[in-house]
Design an enzyme around this catalytic site. Structure first.
Site, PDB file in Angstrom:
ATOM      1  N   LYS A 175       0.838  -1.207   0.000  1.00  0.00           N
ATOM      2  CA  LYS A 175       0.000   0.000   0.000  1.00  0.00           C
ATOM      3  C   LYS A 175       0.870   1.253   0.000  1.00  0.00           C
ATOM      4  O   LYS A 175       1.324   1.711   1.050  1.00  0.00           O
ATOM      5  CB  LYS A 175      -0.931   0.028   1.210  1.00  0.00           C
ATOM      6  CG  LYS A 175      -2.001   1.106   1.038  1.00  0.00           C
ATOM      7  CD  LYS A 175      -2.552   1.630   2.328  1.00  0.00           C
ATOM      8  CE  LYS A 175      -1.736   2.711   2.960  1.00  0.00           C
ATOM      9  NZ  LYS A 175      -1.598   3.956   2.192  1.00  0.00           N
ATOM     10  N   GLU A 249       8.677   0.883  11.430  1.00  0.00           N
ATOM     11  CA  GLU A 249       9.789   1.824  11.215  1.00  0.00           C
ATOM     12  C   GLU A 249       9.194   3.219  11.317  1.00  0.00           C
ATOM     13  O   GLU A 249       8.464   3.640  10.421  1.00  0.00           O
ATOM     14  CB  GLU A 249      10.385   1.632   9.818  1.00  0.00           C
ATOM     15  CG  GLU A 249      11.064   0.313   9.587  1.00  0.00           C
ATOM     16  CD  GLU A 249      12.350   0.160  10.354  1.00  0.00           C
ATOM     17  OE1 GLU A 249      12.891   1.174  10.838  1.00  0.00           O
ATOM     18  OE2 GLU A 249      12.804  -0.986  10.480  1.00  0.00           O
ATOM     19  N   CYS A 284      13.492  10.300   7.948  1.00  0.00           N
ATOM     20  CA  CYS A 284      13.304   9.874   9.342  1.00  0.00           C
ATOM     21  C   CYS A 284      14.623   9.868  10.107  1.00  0.00           C
ATOM     22  O   CYS A 284      14.657  10.129  11.294  1.00  0.00           O
ATOM     23  CB  CYS A 284      12.674   8.495   9.368  1.00  0.00           C
ATOM     24  SG  CYS A 284      13.618   7.283   8.441  1.00  0.00           S
ATOM     25  N   GLU A 383       9.499  15.617  15.724  1.00  0.00           N
ATOM     26  CA  GLU A 383      10.034  15.475  14.369  1.00  0.00           C
ATOM     27  C   GLU A 383       9.376  16.525  13.476  1.00  0.00           C
ATOM     28  O   GLU A 383       8.160  16.540  13.323  1.00  0.00           O
ATOM     29  CB  GLU A 383       9.702  14.070  13.865  1.00  0.00           C
ATOM     30  CG  GLU A 383      10.305  13.771  12.528  1.00  0.00           C
ATOM     31  CD  GLU A 383       9.935  12.379  12.030  1.00  0.00           C
ATOM     32  OE1 GLU A 383       8.755  12.021  12.057  1.00  0.00           O
ATOM     33  OE2 GLU A 383      10.855  11.658  11.606  1.00  0.00           O
TER      34      GLU A 383
HETATM   35  P1  NAD Z   1       1.953   8.436   7.968  1.00  0.00           P
HETATM   36  O1  NAD Z   1       2.152   7.573   9.145  1.00  0.00           O
HETATM   37  O2  NAD Z   1       0.842   9.399   8.002  1.00  0.00           O
HETATM   38  O3  NAD Z   1       1.702   7.540   6.668  1.00  0.00           O
HETATM   39  C1  NAD Z   1       2.601   6.516   6.267  1.00  0.00           C
HETATM   40  C2  NAD Z   1       1.838   5.434   5.539  1.00  0.00           C
HETATM   41  O4  NAD Z   1       0.946   4.809   6.442  1.00  0.00           O
HETATM   42  C3  NAD Z   1       0.952   5.947   4.401  1.00  0.00           C
HETATM   43  O5  NAD Z   1       0.904   4.949   3.401  1.00  0.00           O
HETATM   44  C4  NAD Z   1      -0.397   6.091   5.066  1.00  0.00           C
HETATM   45  O6  NAD Z   1      -1.481   6.010   4.166  1.00  0.00           O
HETATM   46  C5  NAD Z   1      -0.391   4.905   6.002  1.00  0.00           C
HETATM   47  N1  NAD Z   1      -1.200   5.044   7.199  1.00  0.00           N
HETATM   48  C6  NAD Z   1      -1.330   6.123   7.998  1.00  0.00           C
HETATM   49  N2  NAD Z   1      -2.137   5.835   9.045  1.00  0.00           N
HETATM   50  C7  NAD Z   1      -2.485   4.537   8.909  1.00  0.00           C
HETATM   51  C8  NAD Z   1      -3.280   3.643   9.682  1.00  0.00           C
HETATM   52  N3  NAD Z   1      -3.891   4.038  10.802  1.00  0.00           N
HETATM   53  N4  NAD Z   1      -3.414   2.376   9.249  1.00  0.00           N
HETATM   54  C9  NAD Z   1      -2.807   1.952   8.124  1.00  0.00           C
HETATM   55  N5  NAD Z   1      -2.050   2.755   7.345  1.00  0.00           N
HETATM   56  C10 NAD Z   1      -1.896   4.030   7.736  1.00  0.00           C
HETATM   57  O7  NAD Z   1       3.340   9.119   7.713  1.00  0.00           O
HETATM   58  P2  NAD Z   1       3.718  10.178   6.610  1.00  0.00           P
HETATM   59  O8  NAD Z   1       3.471  11.536   7.109  1.00  0.00           O
HETATM   60  O9  NAD Z   1       3.100   9.787   5.314  1.00  0.00           O
HETATM   61  O10 NAD Z   1       5.291   9.866   6.486  1.00  0.00           O
HETATM   62  C11 NAD Z   1       6.239  10.530   7.246  1.00  0.00           C
HETATM   63  C12 NAD Z   1       6.621   9.726   8.474  1.00  0.00           C
HETATM   64  O11 NAD Z   1       7.257   8.507   8.102  1.00  0.00           O
HETATM   65  C13 NAD Z   1       7.626  10.453   9.334  1.00  0.00           C
HETATM   66  O12 NAD Z   1       7.234  10.401  10.674  1.00  0.00           O
HETATM   67  C14 NAD Z   1       8.909   9.679   9.131  1.00  0.00           C
HETATM   68  O13 NAD Z   1       9.824   9.748  10.186  1.00  0.00           O
HETATM   69  C15 NAD Z   1       8.428   8.299   8.912  1.00  0.00           C
HETATM   70  N6  NAD Z   1       9.439   7.517   8.204  1.00  0.00           N
HETATM   71  C16 NAD Z   1      10.111   6.540   8.892  1.00  0.00           C
HETATM   72  C17 NAD Z   1      11.100   5.806   8.259  1.00  0.00           C
HETATM   73  C18 NAD Z   1      11.858   4.718   8.990  1.00  0.00           C
HETATM   74  O14 NAD Z   1      12.382   3.851   8.323  1.00  0.00           O
HETATM   75  N7  NAD Z   1      11.944   4.722  10.305  1.00  0.00           N
HETATM   76  C19 NAD Z   1      11.409   6.064   6.931  1.00  0.00           C
HETATM   77  C20 NAD Z   1      10.729   7.074   6.274  1.00  0.00           C
HETATM   78  C21 NAD Z   1       9.730   7.788   6.927  1.00  0.00           C
END
Ligand code: NAD
Length: 481
Positions: A175, A249, A284, A383
C-alpha cells in the site's frame, strides 16, 4: 500526465471498485502531473484475497529459493532498465532531487538481487542437535504481508519490505501512500515482466482509512509499516489485538554529538547533508539536533550557518540542486508552524526561516538553523520533517550523551571526534538503532530500525529477511513417544 487506470491485483491491472482518485500535483511546479485511483475496502478485499490464494494454494511459498530468485532477478533487471523514467517520475511526484532518485531507483533493484541471494544461501531447513536428538528447524514464510510505505521515498521504502518478503516466500499486498500513488506502478510492471505468479504481489495505493482496513483484515498475517509514530502506535495496537506479526519503522529526532576535538571539515558537510538537507528535510534518520561543545560553539555555529547558506535550493531536476520543495502545501504549513514555535520559545535563527524569495512556485522552505535552543523546546523534541535543524550547546561530554538520549525517539545519530575510543564509548551509550562515527549513512547490508518510539523490529541486512520468516521445529526422535 501519468494516468494509472487501476490496481495491480492477481497478476493483472484490475479496474477500481469506486471513483476515488487522487490527482498528484508536482511540489515544485504546482502543476498536476498524474492521476491514480485510490483503493476502497472492496479493492483491498480483492488484493488480500489474491495474496491469500497465492500463499495458501501456492506455488510461491513452496518454490525453492533458487526458483523464486530467478524471478526476482528478472524483476530487478526490469527496474534497472526503467531506472531513468522512474527517477524522473519520482522527481515530479515527491520533489526530491533527480540525483538522489536515480540512486534510490537502482538501490530498489539491487535489493531484489541482494535478498534473492540471501534466501538461496540461507536454505529452508537445517538439522541441529537438540537435547533429545536431531531436530529439523525450518524457516517458513510469515504468510500474507501488508507492506505500508510513506511518501518520502516511496519506491525504495516499499522495496525494503517487498524484496525480503518475496524472497522469503511471502505474498504481499503493498500500500503506497495516497500522496504518491504513481511510482509503484514501476514495481508492478517489473513483476509482470518477470512472470511473478498472480497474487504474489498486489499493489493498492490508498488513503489512511483503507490502510487501516488492510491492517485489520483477517487475511493479513504480518504488517510491515514505515511511517509516523502516531500511525505506528495505532497499527501496533491493532496488530496486538489480533496477534499479527509486525515491523514498525517510525519517526526520529537524531542527535549529532560534536566533541571538543572534532574536525570542522568533517562535521559541517555531514550534519548538513545527513541532517536538514537529507531528502528535502523529509528523512526519518535526519540528524536534526546538533549538540555543540560550549568551548567551540561560535566557530561551529558560523561554519554550519555558512554551509547551509551555500546550499542550492530549487528545481530538483538540476544536478547541483541540494534541496527541493516539501511534498505538499500542508507539509509546508506544518514546518512553518514549527519555525514559529521555535522563535516563540526564544531560539534564534542564524539563517533561513522563510520561503525562498527567488522561487515563485513550489512548496519550498529555506533551510533553517536554530541556535541557542534547549532540549526541552518543541522544536528539539518533535520530528519537524522539514529542512530545519536545532543547535543545542553543552558543557561536558556526559551531558551531551544525556541530551541525545533525552528524546522519545531512538533512530539514528552520530558522534564527531578524532578519538576513536571516545567515539565508540559514545556510540555504545546512545540508545538508537543506528549510529555513525564522523559520518552518518545507512548500510543496506546491516540492520536498520529504531529503539523507543522510533519503532519495533529491523529492516535491511539479514535481520530484514528474518523478519518475514517463522521458525518451525520438527522432531523426529527415534523411538520417541
Ligand atoms: P503516515 O504515518 O501518516 O503515513 C505513512 C503510511 O501509512 C501511508 O501509506 C499512510 O497512508 C499509512 N497510514 C497512515 N495511518 C495509517 C493507519 N492508521 N493504518 C494503516 N495505514 C496508515 O506518515 P507520513 O506523514 O506519510 O510519512 C512521514 C513519516 O514517516 C515520518 O514520521 C517519518 O519519520 C516516517 N518515516 C520513517 C522511516 C523509517 O524507516 N523509520 C522512513 C521514512 C519515513
Amino acid at each position: 500526465m501519468t494516468e494509472v487506470e487501476g490496481f495491480y491485483i492477481d497478476g493483472r491491472w484490475a479496474p477500481p471498485s469506486t471513483a476515488k482518485t487522487r490527482t498528484v500535483v508536482c511540489p515544485w511546479s504546482e502543476a498536476p502531473i498524474g492521476r491514480a485511483p485510490l483503493a476502497a475496502d472492496g479493492d483491498v478485499d480483492r488484493a488480500v484475497g489474491a495474496a491469500r490464494r497465492a500463499f495458501d494454494i501456492g506455488p510461491w511459498p513452496r518454490m525453492s529459493p533458487a526458483e523464486r530468485g530467478a524471478i526476482l532477478r528478472k524483476m530487478a533487471a526490469s527496474i534497472e532498465r526503467q531506472a531513468d523514467p522512474l527517477a524522473d517520475l519520482l522527481t515530479l511526484e515527491v520533489g526530491t532531487t533527480l540525483v538522489s532518485n536515480r540512486l534510490t531507483s537502482l538501490a530498489a533493484a539491487r535489493l531484489l538481487i541482494y535478498y534473492a541471494e540471501m534466501a538461496e544461501a540461507a536454505g529452508v531447513e537445517k538439522v541441529r542437535q537438540g537435547w533429545r536428538g536431531a531436530v529439523t528447524v525450518r524457516k517458513e514464510p510469515s504468510g500474507v504481508v501488508a507492506a505500508i510505505a510513506p511518501w518520502n521515498a516511496p519506491v525504495f521504502l516499499l522495496m525494503l519490505k517487498v524484496a525480503p518478503a518475496l524472497a522469503a516466500g511471502c505474498c504481499v499486498v503493498a500500500k503506497p501512500a495516497e500522496e504518491t500513488p504513481l511510482s509503484a506502478r514501476f514495481i508492478a510492471s517489473a513483476a509482470e515482466a518477470a512472470g511473478l505468479p498472480p497474487g504474489v504481489l498486489n499493489i493498492v495505493p490508498a488513503d489512511r482509512e483503507a490502510g487501516e482496513y488492510l491492517v485489520r483484515h483477517a487475511g493479513v498475517d504480518k504488517v510491515s509499516f514505515t511511517g509516523s509514530t502516531a500511525a505506528g502506535r495505532k497499527i501496533g495496537a491493532i496488530c496486538g489485538e489480533h496477534l499479527k506479526r509486525m515491523n514498525l519503522e517510525l519517526g526520529g529526532k537524531s542527535a549529532a554529538i560534536v566533541l571538543e576535538d572534532a574536525d570542522v571539515a568533517k562535521v559541517v558537510p555531514s550534519v548538513i547533508h545527513n541532517g536538514l538537507a537529507a531528502n528535502n528535510g523529509q528523512a526519518c534518520v535526519a540528524m536534526t539536533r546538533i549538540l555543540l561543545p560550549r568551548s567551540r560553539y561560535g566557530e561551529f555555529v558560523d561554519a554550519i550557518t555558512a554551509g547551509v547558506g551555500a546550499l542550492k535550493v530549487g528545481d530538483p531536476r538540476e544536478e547541483d540542486t541540494v534541496l527541493g520543495p516539501l511534498i505538499s502545501e500542508t507539509q509546508r504549513a506544518r514546518v512553518e508552524s514549527y519555525i514559529a514555535a521555535g522563535k516563540a520559545a526564544g531560539a534564534r535563527i542564524t539563517i533561513g526561516g522563510a520561503r525562498p524569495k527567488s522561487l515563485a512556485k513550489g512548496w519550498f522552505v529555506e533551510p533553517t538553523v536554530f541556535v541557542d535552543a534547549d532540549n526541552g523546546m518543541k522544536i528539539s523534541r518533535e520530528e519537524i520533517f522539514g529542512p530545519v535543524t536545532v543547535i543545542i550547546p553543552y558543557e561536558r561530554e556526559e551531558e551531551a550523551v544525556s541530551i541525545a538520549n533525552d528524546s522519545p525517539y531512538g533512530l539514528g545519530g552520530a558522534v564527531f571526534t578524532e578519538d576513536h575510543a571516545r567515539a565508540f564509548m559514545v556510540a555504545r551509550s546512545v540508545r538508537t538503532g543506528t549510529f555513525g562515527v564522523n559520518q552518518f549513512g545507512l548500510d543496506f547490508g546491516a540492520p536498520f530500525g529504531g529503539m523507543k518510539a522510533s519503532g519495533i523490529g529491523r529492516e535491511m541486512g539479514e535481520e530484514g529477511f528474518e523478519a518475514f520468516l517463522e521458525p518451525k521445529t520438527i522432531f523426529a526422535v527415534e523411538g520417541g513417544r
